[in-house]
Scaffold this active site. Sequence first.
Site, PDB file in Angstrom:
ATOM      1  N   ARG A 271      10.725 -13.762  -8.392  1.00  0.00           N
ATOM      2  CA  ARG A 271      10.949 -13.568  -6.964  1.00  0.00           C
ATOM      3  C   ARG A 271      10.758 -12.085  -6.662  1.00  0.00           C
ATOM      4  O   ARG A 271      11.628 -11.265  -6.942  1.00  0.00           O
ATOM      5  CB  ARG A 271      12.378 -14.015  -6.613  1.00  0.00           C
ATOM      6  CG  ARG A 271      12.626 -14.206  -5.134  1.00  0.00           C
ATOM      7  CD  ARG A 271      14.110 -14.273  -4.865  1.00  0.00           C
ATOM      8  NE  ARG A 271      14.703 -12.957  -5.007  1.00  0.00           N
ATOM      9  CZ  ARG A 271      15.883 -12.714  -5.542  1.00  0.00           C
ATOM     10  NH1 ARG A 271      16.628 -13.660  -6.018  1.00  0.00           N
ATOM     11  NH2 ARG A 271      16.342 -11.471  -5.616  1.00  0.00           N
ATOM     12  N   HIS A 275      16.440 -11.973  -2.273  1.00  0.00           N
ATOM     13  CA  HIS A 275      16.788 -13.399  -2.157  1.00  0.00           C
ATOM     14  C   HIS A 275      16.461 -13.924  -0.747  1.00  0.00           C
ATOM     15  O   HIS A 275      15.824 -14.947  -0.581  1.00  0.00           O
ATOM     16  CB  HIS A 275      18.273 -13.586  -2.478  1.00  0.00           C
ATOM     17  CG  HIS A 275      18.762 -14.976  -2.266  1.00  0.00           C
ATOM     18  ND1 HIS A 275      18.398 -16.020  -3.087  1.00  0.00           N
ATOM     19  CD2 HIS A 275      19.571 -15.501  -1.310  1.00  0.00           C
ATOM     20  CE1 HIS A 275      18.975 -17.140  -2.639  1.00  0.00           C
ATOM     21  NE2 HIS A 275      19.677 -16.848  -1.570  1.00  0.00           N
ATOM     22  N   TYR A 284      20.840  -5.042  -7.965  1.00  0.00           N
ATOM     23  CA  TYR A 284      20.993  -5.748  -9.244  1.00  0.00           C
ATOM     24  C   TYR A 284      19.726  -5.758 -10.121  1.00  0.00           C
ATOM     25  O   TYR A 284      19.708  -6.380 -11.166  1.00  0.00           O
ATOM     26  CB  TYR A 284      21.496  -7.181  -9.023  1.00  0.00           C
ATOM     27  CG  TYR A 284      20.672  -8.005  -8.041  1.00  0.00           C
ATOM     28  CD1 TYR A 284      19.528  -8.676  -8.455  1.00  0.00           C
ATOM     29  CD2 TYR A 284      21.043  -8.104  -6.705  1.00  0.00           C
ATOM     30  CE1 TYR A 284      18.781  -9.428  -7.567  1.00  0.00           C
ATOM     31  CE2 TYR A 284      20.311  -8.855  -5.799  1.00  0.00           C
ATOM     32  CZ  TYR A 284      19.184  -9.518  -6.236  1.00  0.00           C
ATOM     33  OH  TYR A 284      18.437 -10.257  -5.356  1.00  0.00           O
TER      34      TYR A 284
HETATM   35  C1  LIG Z   1      25.978 -26.111  -3.809  1.00  0.00           C
HETATM   36  C2  LIG Z   1      25.692 -24.692  -3.442  1.00  0.00           C
HETATM   37  N1  LIG Z   1      26.371 -23.698  -4.027  1.00  0.00           N
HETATM   38  C3  LIG Z   1      26.115 -22.404  -3.698  1.00  0.00           C
HETATM   39  C4  LIG Z   1      25.169 -22.114  -2.751  1.00  0.00           C
HETATM   40  C5  LIG Z   1      24.913 -20.656  -2.366  1.00  0.00           C
HETATM   41  N2  LIG Z   1      23.591 -20.236  -2.869  1.00  0.00           N
HETATM   42  C6  LIG Z   1      22.530 -20.214  -2.036  1.00  0.00           C
HETATM   43  S1  LIG Z   1      21.133 -19.748  -2.816  1.00  0.00           S
HETATM   44  C7  LIG Z   1      21.936 -19.546  -4.285  1.00  0.00           C
HETATM   45  C8  LIG Z   1      21.181 -19.115  -5.514  1.00  0.00           C
HETATM   46  C9  LIG Z   1      20.215 -20.160  -5.978  1.00  0.00           C
HETATM   47  O1  LIG Z   1      19.363 -19.669  -6.955  1.00  0.00           O
HETATM   48  P1  LIG Z   1      18.203 -20.518  -7.569  1.00  0.00           P
HETATM   49  O2  LIG Z   1      18.612 -21.935  -7.717  1.00  0.00           O
HETATM   50  O3  LIG Z   1      17.730 -19.842  -8.779  1.00  0.00           O
HETATM   51  O4  LIG Z   1      17.086 -20.536  -6.439  1.00  0.00           O
HETATM   52  P2  LIG Z   1      16.314 -19.325  -5.748  1.00  0.00           P
HETATM   53  O5  LIG Z   1      17.136 -18.915  -4.551  1.00  0.00           O
HETATM   54  O6  LIG Z   1      16.144 -18.228  -6.732  1.00  0.00           O
HETATM   55  O7  LIG Z   1      15.034 -19.916  -5.303  1.00  0.00           O
HETATM   56  C10 LIG Z   1      23.296 -19.835  -4.151  1.00  0.00           C
HETATM   57  C11 LIG Z   1      24.282 -19.738  -5.220  1.00  0.00           C
HETATM   58  C12 LIG Z   1      24.480 -23.188  -2.152  1.00  0.00           C
HETATM   59  N3  LIG Z   1      23.521 -23.001  -1.242  1.00  0.00           N
HETATM   60  N4  LIG Z   1      24.746 -24.462  -2.518  1.00  0.00           N
END
Ligand SMILES: Cc1ncc(C[n+]2csc(CCOP(=O)(O)OP(=O)(O)O)c2C)c(N)n1
Length: 378
Positions: A271, A275, A284
């Site tokens: 990425r 985020h 980070y």
């Molecule tokens: C069930 C749930 N827990 C926490 C969140 C908060 N949250 C949003 S994005 C994220 C990180 C997700 O990372 P990843 O799965 O690696 O996907 P990326 O954003 O890197 O595409 C979190 C913890 C959420 N949306 N849903």
Amino acid sequence: MTVMEQRGAYKPTPPPAWQPRTDPAPLLPDARPYRVLGTEAAAQADPGLLRRLHAELVRGRRYNAQATALTKQGRLAVYPSSTGQEACQVAAALVLEDRDWLFPSYRDTLAAVARGLDPVQALTLLRGDWHTGYDPREHRVAPLCTPLATQLPHAVGLAHAARLKGDDVVALAMVGDGGSSEGDFHEALNFAAVWQAPVVFLVQNNGFAISVPLAKQTAAPSLAHKAVGYGMPGRLVDGNDAAAVHEVLSDAVRHARAGGGPTLVEAITYRVEAHTNADDATRYRGDAEVDTWRDHDPIVLLEHELTERGLIDDSGIQAARDAAEAMAADLRERMNQDPPLDPMDLFAHVYAEPTPQLREQQAQLRAELAAEQEGPHR
Ligand SMILES: Cc1ncc(C[n+]2csc(CCOP(=O)(O)OP(=O)(O)O)c2C)c(N)n1
């Protein structure tokens, strides 16, 4: 016979014969992410497909830049950019037939657009509207899913149901590396394998779950290795190599369609941006790490292959950029128009039969809106 006599008669016997229920070896991923571009395998790749992938990657990169700019102009509430991950996005859309289904996460707007969704409609949710903004059935794209990994059991349910009905449908579900730690991930993969559902799970391992690096997320050798525990094949692929992702996903879709069951594909990517626009990635991770990945950029990799093999020239590259620019101009113009919003719409589609409380609140809001129309209170 006394107990002592019984004991004397007992002769230890070996347990019933045991063997693994499936041979784990063919399910294991390759030792290294599969690559096509820059390798001998590239000669086998269809030139038309490579050019199509290139045009879509260029369009996708421009879409990401434009959507991010719209957040800064206050026209879009939030945008999780997939800059650097365009190869996964585009390949996921292109490997599916019209009758198949795509189950994207919030980061996968590009995949939805590459599948044919209107670029503005695809941003409805991220604009702050309370509805999806598009009819999921029109392009067979499930709503962009914000609760992590919950789209995976949906994909399995849909694919399993289609199979029971005798419909030829494959579901491709996208999830991040962080999402692979969710219970829904486990439940979806387990059911998919037990039912041999026609599903492809694509994990875009982009290194981070917001600020949490992969090393804090899992101790598994790779996320693709998790497949073996469920009894499905795991594949590792270079997620920035559009030709490789397309080939691996195509294989997995074919396998699912032929009744072979699900596959877990882990695409190693990065990425490049934060985020979302609400995140500061410099807190980070360092620039040096980001720069390493910029050197392994999906568009640069593909453009290099195409030009080396004489499959595209400067005017071909310019044509792809011009088409992307036209899409961005249209997106900008349409996103700069205020969408017609009816506050009363808030109550629609909540329940088939509104509850008494909702009816009461609806009446209250209607009265407030009417009073506002009559002018300010004295
Ligand atoms: C069930 C749930 N827990 C926490 C969140 C908060 N949250 C949003 S994005 C994220 C990180 C997700 O990372 P990843 O799965 O690696 O996907 P990326 O954003 O890197 O595409 C979190 C913890 C959420 N949306 N849903």
